[in-house]
Design an enzyme around this catalytic site. Structure first.
Site, PDB file in Angstrom:
ATOM      1  N   SER A 167     -62.603 -57.864 -26.949  1.00 14.09           N
ATOM      2  CA  SER A 167     -61.740 -58.043 -28.117  1.00 14.09           C
ATOM      3  C   SER A 167     -61.312 -56.741 -28.779  1.00 14.09           C
ATOM      4  CB  SER A 167     -62.440 -58.926 -29.149  1.00 14.09           C
ATOM      5  OG  SER A 167     -63.700 -58.370 -29.466  1.00 14.09           O
ATOM      6  N   HIS A 227     -64.901 -56.571 -35.844  1.00 12.79           N
ATOM      7  CA  HIS A 227     -63.813 -55.687 -35.416  1.00 12.79           C
ATOM      8  C   HIS A 227     -63.323 -54.822 -36.562  1.00 12.79           C
ATOM      9  CE1 HIS A 227     -63.840 -59.493 -33.120  1.00 12.79           C
ATOM     10  NE2 HIS A 227     -63.902 -58.638 -32.111  1.00 12.79           N
ATOM     11  N   ASP A 254     -63.126 -57.889 -39.835  1.00  7.35           N
ATOM     12  CA  ASP A 254     -63.713 -59.234 -39.933  1.00  7.35           C
ATOM     13  C   ASP A 254     -65.235 -59.238 -39.777  1.00  7.35           C
ATOM     14  OD1 ASP A 254     -64.048 -58.750 -37.243  1.00  7.35           O
ATOM     15  OD2 ASP A 254     -62.628 -60.261 -36.558  1.00  7.35           O
TER      16      ASP A 254
END
Ligand SMILES: *[C@@H]1O[C@H](CO)[C@@H](O)[C@H](O)[C@H]1NC(C)=O
Ligand SMILES: *[C@@H]1O[C@H](CO)[C@@H](O)[C@H](O)[C@H]1NC(C)=O
Ligand SMILES: *[C@@H]1O[C@H](CO)[C@@H](O)[C@H](O)[C@H]1NC(C)=O
Length: 371
Positions: free
Chosen positions: A46, A349, A346
């Site tokens: 991610s 990240h 978040d």
């Protein structure tokens, strides 16, 4: 006559010498001058995914990254990036004058300037190895092995199989292997034992890419996971022990794992360089780049008091709750008014602002070695 002849011969030899002075160094230079980068292939999770997971799981209604406020700062809509805006790979592409990389799983996308194979939630180790270690995939089975297969079939589809103009970026990868193990209640010792396996897999994949023709590869290390709101919150839930934290408020144990991973990774890259003398294999120091954001928070425009707090999340000391994750539909969460003054987006990240600064240091330190 004789003199004239000798004279003209001298002129000729001078011209020949001048010509060789002119041509030889130029030719030598040209031989050492690398092909211009016009393609990027990205592998990872991610931290680099520009939309693969949301294409892989289109029906997964509750995938947070498919929802607002993901993308709010730059794209003004969710793109599948785990960020409020652009990622490191986006900034690297821009710096090379290339368009942003399309995700491999996007239908009808253009792959003229490269492909992004990274999938959010991807692990370095494949599903069967994870299962052998009592672990499992949470979001996707598209680990490094799968991403390599995708690359191979993409290469098959190309008219030219030459990769001299391509930049390969393998990682960051491995962070999920450790974080899933931690979520599943594995001990620090068990997580530490995963590290050599993760490094071996990463090394194997980089080697295979070079065997396919890659000549320029960047392999990033992992971030200091002990500084992330998710890790910090999990630890608070396990009991608050002051000696567990360093002077910046980060967890020493989490950072030790990251440090161990990065040391082994750099050893593996040194071994790869010794095997593949013609390839440029660079380590990208994500760990130090991230730590510099924390250390220089004030100077870089981050709010010092919130430097370990997520911008988007719910409650607690770090604005993070794994059960009330940023972007989860039907659940209230807070979004800070200005993501540009936060490092963490978040809780797992980073913000676009943080990624842009990390990218800047990578471009400064690594690009000269690639050109
Ligand atoms: C993809 O391209 C094909 C052929 O050009 C077209 O028929 C199809 O509608 C496109 N699909 C999407 C999702 O855009
Ligand atoms: C999974 O990884 C292991 C260890 O590298 C390897 O032996 C095995 O072939 C891989 N399995 C698949 C399905 O790729
Ligand atoms: C991974 O693959 C297995 C076997 O096909 C499947 O049961 C599982 O749901 C997959 N996991 C994810 C996260 O997609």
């Amino acid at each position: 006559m004789a003199i004239t002849k000798r004279y003209s011969m001298t002129i000729v030899s001078v011209l020949v010498i001048l010509a060789s002075l002119y041509f030889i160094p130029c030719d030598a230079l040209r031989r050492h001058h690398k092909h211009k980068i016009n393609t990027i292939y990205q592998f990872g999770d991610s931290l680099s995914d520009t939309g693969n997971l949301i294409h892989e799981k289109p029906t997964e209604a509750n995938l947070p990254i498919a929802h607002y406020p993901y993308g709010e700062t730059f794209f003004r809509k969710p793109t599948g990036r785990s960020c409020d805006g652009r990622l490191i790979i986006d900034y690297l592409a821009l710096a090379l004058g290339l368009p942003l990389l399309n995700p491999y799983l996007a239908k009808n996308a253009s792959f003229k300037s490269g492909v992004n194979f990274a999938v959010s939630g991807a692990t370095a180790l494949n599903a069967s190895v994870l299962s052998d270690n009592g672990l499992l995939e949470f979001y996707t089975n598209s680990s490094l092995d799968v991403q390599l297969e995708w690359f191979k079939s993409h290469l098959q589809s190309l008219a030219s199989k030459r990769l001299d103009n391509a930049l390969f970026i393998v990682g960051e990868i491995g962070g999920n292997d450790y974080s899933f193990a931690s979520i599943l209640g594995k001990t620090l010792k068990e997580i530490t034992e995963l590290v050599p396996q993760v490094i071996l897999k990463t090394k194997e994949i980089v080697g295979k890419l070079i065997e396919q023709g890659a000549t320029r590869v960047i392999v990033p290390g992992i971030f200091p996971i002990g500084c992330t709101p998710s890790d910090l919150t999990q630890s608070i839930n396990n009991g608050d022990d002051k000696s567990a934290y360093d002077e910046y408020g980060c967890l020493i144990a989490g950072n030790k794992i990251a440090d161990y991973h990065n040391v082994l990774l750099q050893q593996a890259l040194a071994e790869l360089r010794a095997t593949y003398l013609h390839a440029v294999i660079l380590y990208a120091d994500y760990y130090t780049s991230f730590f510099n954001l924390i250390k220089n928070a004030d100077r870089l425009g981050f709010e010092k008091v919130n430097v370990l707090k997520a911008c988007c999340g719910t409650g607690g000391a770090y604005n993070f709750d794994s059960l009330q994750f940023c972007g989860t539909e039907g659940i209230p969460f807070n979004v800070c008014s200005n993501p540009n003054v936060r490092v963490s987006w978040d809780g797992i990240h980073l913000t676009q602002k943080a990624y842009s600064l990390i990218a800047k240091s990578l471009i400064r330190d690594l690009f000269p070695k690639l050109m």
